[in-house]
Write a protein that holds these residues in place. Structure first.
Motif: not given
Length: 115
Positions: A20-31, A92-96
């Motif tokens: 979940l932490a990785h998904l939230l970080l990925a979503m923040a990076f995308i936003a 990067a997001v895929l790797g994250l």
């Protein structure tokens, strides 16, 4: 951040929280990346509406491509650079997102081995 080979497997709850932490970080990076695209496009092409620009940047980020092309040279250069940037963001997001899953799989494989 991750457990080493000598440590045991973490619980499913801790793994779910890590994922979940990785998904939230990925979503923040995308936003953040979409915000950069929207603000940059609005700055380069001043006469566009924000909702059209947001749709345009989301289409570029998804790989479909722009729905409205810029009219100025600066806008075209920005869109080309943004397209290159968003490709790197995708990798990067895929790797994250995949990193904790692959780590857990590899950790399970190495549990039986002696350190």
């Amino acid at each position: 951040m991750y457990e080493s080979r000598s440590e045991g497997l973490i619980s499913r709850r801790r793994f779910a929280l890590r994922l979940l932490a990785h998904l939230l970080l990925a979503m923040a990076f995308i936003a953040f990346s979409l915000l950069i695209g929207v603000l940059g496009y609005l700055w380069m092409e001043g006469d566009a509406h924000w909702h059209d620009v947001t749709l345009n940047m989301a289409m570029i980020a998804s790989g479909i491509g722009p729905i409205m092309l810029p009219e100025t040279i600066h806008g075209k250069v920005f869109l080309a650079l943004y397209g290159a940037y968003i490709s790197v963001v995708f990798v990067a997001v895929l790797g994250l997102v995949i990193a904790p899953i692959l780590h857990r799989i590899l950790h399970v494989f190495h549990l039986d081995e002696e350190p």
